[in-house]
Design a protein around this motif. Structure first.
Motif, PDB file in Angstrom:
ATOM      1  N   MET A   1       0.850  -1.191   0.000  1.00 23.97           N
ATOM      2  CA  MET A   1       0.000   0.000   0.000  1.00 23.97           C
ATOM      3  C   MET A   1       0.880   1.233   0.000  1.00 23.97           C
ATOM      4  O   MET A   1       1.833   1.323   0.761  1.00 23.97           O
ATOM      5  N   GLN A   2       0.559   2.198  -0.827  1.00 27.31           N
ATOM      6  CA  GLN A   2       1.292   3.459  -0.841  1.00 27.31           C
ATOM      7  C   GLN A   2       0.320   4.607  -0.615  1.00 27.31           C
ATOM      8  O   GLN A   2      -0.643   4.778  -1.363  1.00 27.31           O
ATOM      9  N   ILE A   3       0.596   5.404   0.431  1.00 22.99           N
ATOM     10  CA  ILE A   3      -0.225   6.554   0.775  1.00 22.99           C
ATOM     11  C   ILE A   3       0.603   7.799   0.497  1.00 22.99           C
ATOM     12  O   ILE A   3       1.745   7.908   0.947  1.00 22.99           O
ATOM     13  N   VAL A   4       0.028   8.749  -0.225  1.00 22.27           N
ATOM     14  CA  VAL A   4       0.727   9.974  -0.595  1.00 22.27           C
ATOM     15  C   VAL A   4       0.055  11.148   0.102  1.00 22.27           C
ATOM     16  O   VAL A   4      -1.156  11.329  -0.014  1.00 22.27           O
ATOM     17  N   ILE A   5       0.856  11.932   0.806  1.00 22.20           N
ATOM     18  CA  ILE A   5       0.333  13.058   1.577  1.00 22.20           C
ATOM     19  C   ILE A   5       0.982  14.332   1.082  1.00 22.20           C
ATOM     20  O   ILE A   5       2.206  14.439   1.005  1.00 22.20           O
ATOM     21  N   ALA A   6       0.160  15.322   0.734  1.00 20.77           N
ATOM     22  CA  ALA A   6       0.656  16.637   0.330  1.00 20.77           C
ATOM     23  C   ALA A   6       0.501  17.586   1.504  1.00 20.77           C
ATOM     24  O   ALA A   6      -0.605  17.907   1.908  1.00 20.77           O
ATOM     25  N   GLY A   7       1.627  18.005   2.091  1.00 16.14           N
ATOM     26  CA  GLY A   7       1.589  18.937   3.204  1.00 16.14           C
ATOM     27  C   GLY A   7       2.077  18.317   4.493  1.00 16.14           C
ATOM     28  O   GLY A   7       1.576  17.276   4.913  1.00 16.14           O
ATOM     29  N   ALA A  16       0.614  10.808   8.368  1.00 15.48           N
ATOM     30  CA  ALA A  16       1.748  10.006   7.916  1.00 15.48           C
ATOM     31  C   ALA A  16       2.152   8.977   8.964  1.00 15.48           C
ATOM     32  O   ALA A  16       2.399   7.806   8.644  1.00 15.48           O
ATOM     33  N   LEU A  17       2.233   9.408  10.220  1.00 12.13           N
ATOM     34  CA  LEU A  17       2.643   8.491  11.283  1.00 12.13           C
ATOM     35  C   LEU A  17       1.623   7.380  11.476  1.00 12.13           C
ATOM     36  O   LEU A  17       1.996   6.208  11.636  1.00 12.13           O
ATOM     37  N   GLN A  18       0.344   7.721  11.431  1.00  6.47           N
ATOM     38  CA  GLN A  18      -0.688   6.693  11.600  1.00  6.47           C
ATOM     39  C   GLN A  18      -0.642   5.678  10.472  1.00  6.47           C
ATOM     40  O   GLN A  18      -0.701   4.465  10.707  1.00  6.47           O
ATOM     41  N   ALA A  19      -0.532   6.144   9.234  1.00  4.29           N
ATOM     42  CA  ALA A  19      -0.489   5.228   8.094  1.00  4.29           C
ATOM     43  C   ALA A  19       0.755   4.344   8.142  1.00  4.29           C
ATOM     44  O   ALA A  19       0.693   3.140   7.845  1.00  4.29           O
ATOM     45  N   ALA A  24       1.775   0.813   5.950  1.00  4.80           N
ATOM     46  CA  ALA A  24       1.779   1.366   4.602  1.00  4.80           C
ATOM     47  C   ALA A  24       3.098   2.038   4.287  1.00  4.80           C
ATOM     48  O   ALA A  24       3.803   2.507   5.190  1.00  4.80           O
ATOM     49  N   LYS A  25       3.444   2.088   3.018  1.00  5.98           N
ATOM     50  CA  LYS A  25       4.537   2.935   2.565  1.00  5.98           C
ATOM     51  C   LYS A  25       3.972   4.339   2.431  1.00  5.98           C
ATOM     52  O   LYS A  25       2.955   4.543   1.758  1.00  5.98           O
ATOM     53  N   VAL A  26       4.599   5.306   3.069  1.00 11.39           N
ATOM     54  CA  VAL A  26       4.065   6.664   3.105  1.00 11.39           C
ATOM     55  C   VAL A  26       5.059   7.641   2.497  1.00 11.39           C
ATOM     56  O   VAL A  26       6.236   7.666   2.872  1.00 11.39           O
ATOM     57  N   ILE A  27       4.574   8.440   1.557  1.00 13.22           N
ATOM     58  CA  ILE A  27       5.360   9.539   0.985  1.00 13.22           C
ATOM     59  C   ILE A  27       4.726  10.839   1.456  1.00 13.22           C
ATOM     60  O   ILE A  27       3.544  11.094   1.221  1.00 13.22           O
ATOM     61  N   LEU A  28       5.518  11.655   2.141  1.00 12.53           N
ATOM     62  CA  LEU A  28       5.045  12.941   2.651  1.00 12.53           C
ATOM     63  C   LEU A  28       5.799  14.052   1.933  1.00 12.53           C
ATOM     64  O   LEU A  28       7.009  14.227   2.116  1.00 12.53           O
ATOM     65  N   ALA A  29       5.088  14.809   1.093  1.00 11.28           N
ATOM     66  CA  ALA A  29       5.702  15.902   0.335  1.00 11.28           C
ATOM     67  C   ALA A  29       5.404  17.220   1.033  1.00 11.28           C
ATOM     68  O   ALA A  29       4.241  17.600   1.182  1.00 11.28           O
ATOM     69  N   GLU A  30       6.449  17.902   1.466  1.00  5.99           N
ATOM     70  CA  GLU A  30       6.317  19.196   2.151  1.00  5.99           C
ATOM     71  C   GLU A  30       7.084  20.245   1.362  1.00  5.99           C
ATOM     72  O   GLU A  30       8.262  20.072   1.065  1.00  5.99           O
ATOM     73  N   ARG A  31       6.416  21.330   1.006  1.00  7.78           N
ATOM     74  CA  ARG A  31       7.022  22.303   0.086  1.00  7.78           C
ATOM     75  C   ARG A  31       8.137  23.133   0.719  1.00  7.78           C
ATOM     76  O   ARG A  31       8.979  23.680   0.005  1.00  7.78           O
TER      77      ARG A  31
END
Length: 427
Positions: A1-7, A16-19, A24-31
């Motif tokens: 499973m891959q979860i993508v989070i913007a922000g 992100a921490l919960q997923a 899950a594999k989590v990608i967290l993109a922070e600008r």
């Protein structure tokens, strides 16, 4: 499973921490170049009904970020106008520790990374499923579920149109680029809060350098966590009606300078002209820490909320969730964490093909999310700002008997509602 989070504000970090905890594999993109968003200059926890909400989250097994914050508290049981049993955390240390915790949990944190376009959006019978997005470097990021944690502050065009222009706040849009909403990229309609006929609302506090204050003020901050200073009548500035944080819009906040120790000196005013500020005894050398142009204005917020379900699934989408202020005019760090944990949990459930979960209505968290969602359906509801620590939501908590500081009672309530350790269990 891959979860993508913007922000990567408090809401995005909580999701992100919960997923990640659920495998899950989590990608967290922070600008920007650091996490926590406005939480990097916030610093207030557990005041009024936020104590209850944080207690419920802990009883449900979703209190990890609260634990980190607790390790970095500077002052406990601080009281000031309308606020009881507040804790003040160190804004610098907390963000750094949250980043380390997420990395240890396996979250792929991509700093200075903005998601700027939809790469693949599948549409079928009025519903949309987001398949992949693209960042500003051209990388395509696919996912089973996505979370919009981009918030509702900025970009600079919003601050120019509805505020007083860019004031160099912690969001730092001129350097890292303005906020890009994942919901907007998917064609989801966004709406603004309204204040005095204007769109959005103004951040309710700013920060001064502690070293720029008189020694007696610094001593009060260091020892008590709070310093309250009378404002001479001819210097009073009343911006209360524009505040996003309605719990800090009591008349006393217009007639007093209220300072809190969060590492900086957090001033509970949206802005105050520097030339006037320096005429107040003890503040003759005052200098702004955030926003740097805090004598001229503050950041504009609450300009990009969406309609969503109680599960925080964005209405019209099959696998896109929203958190924080995106869920409705829901303001604060605790509020961000409450929504973030639920969205992270449901994003994984969606990726697993399981039914989504909502907070029980017997809890303060569950009642708040459902009620605010209903209020966002109306113009009158969109004029209000909602927080566990004051204004209409805190009033509702007290009326319904949901506000308590008795942890035993909170645990019993969560247990009877079937939510005990729900976030610590694999679905």
């Amino acid at each position: 499973m891959q979860i993508v989070i913007a922000g990567g504000g408090f809401a995005g970090c909580a999701a992100a921490l919960q997923a990640a905890r659920m495998g899950a594999k989590v990608i967290l993109a922070e600008r920007t170049d650091m996490l926590c968003g406005t939480g990097a200059v916030g610093g207030i926890m557990y005041n009024n009904g936020r104590y209850t909400a944080a207690g419920e989250m802990t009883a449900m097994g979703g209190g990890q970020l609260f634990f980190i914050i607790d390790q970095n508290i500077r002052h406990r049981n601080v009281e000031f106008f309308g606020q009881a049993h507040a804790s003040l955390f160190d804004v610098a240390k907390t963000g750094a520790e949250i980043e380390r915790t997420l990395r240890r949990a396996g979250v792929d944190i991509r700093l200075k990374t903005r998601i700027i376009s939809v790469h693949h959006l599948w549409k079928n019978e009025g519903k949309q499923r987001l398949m992949a997005v693209k960042d500003q470097y051209g990388a395509v990021i696919g996912g089973d579920a996505f979370i919009d944690a981009t918030g509702t502050g900025g970009p600079p065009s919003k601050c120019r149109g509805y505020g007083r222009g860019c004031v160099c706040c912690i969001l730092r849009c001129p350097v890292f680029g303005g906020r890009v909403s994942l919901c907007d990229l998917c064609g989801i309609e966004e709406f603004s809060a309204k204040s005095q006929g204007k769109e959005g609302a103004i951040s309710g506090s700013c920060s001064l350098m502690k070293d720029s204050l008189a020694p007696q003020i610094v001593k009060s901050l260091d020892e008590k966590g709070v310093a309250i200073i009378d404002i001479p009548k001819d210097l009073i500035e009343d911006h209360l009606a524009l505040k996003a944080c309605r719990q800090y819009a009591l008349p006393e906040y217009a007639t007093h300078i209220v300072l809190l120790d969060t590492g900086h000196a957090k001033m509970m005013a949206p802005w105050f002209p520097l030339e006037k500020l320096r005429k107040i005894p003890g503040l003759e050398w005052a200098r702004y820490e955030d926003p740097y142009a805090g004598g001229e204005g503050n950041s504009v917020r609450l300009t990009a909320s969406v309609l969503r379900e109680d599960t925080l699934l964005v209405r019209g989408m099959e696998n896109l969730f929203c958190v924080g202020e995106k869920t409705g005019n829901f303001v604060g760090h605790t509020e961000a964490i409450v929504t973030g944990v639920l969205a992270g949990y449901n994003a994984v459930r969606k990726a697993m093909g399981k039914s989504l979960w909502a907070y029980p209505q017997q809890t303060a968290c569950g009642d708040a999310i459902r009620w605010i969602g209903q209020q966002m359906e109306t113009e009158a509801g969109r004029r209000e700002k909602y927080t566990f620590s004051g204004s209409v939501l805190f009033d509702r908590m007290k009326e319904k008997g949901l506000y308590t500081t008795d942890m035993g009672q909170i645990r019993q309530r969560v247990g009877m509602a079937g939510g005990e350790n729900i976030f610590a269990l694999m679905p």
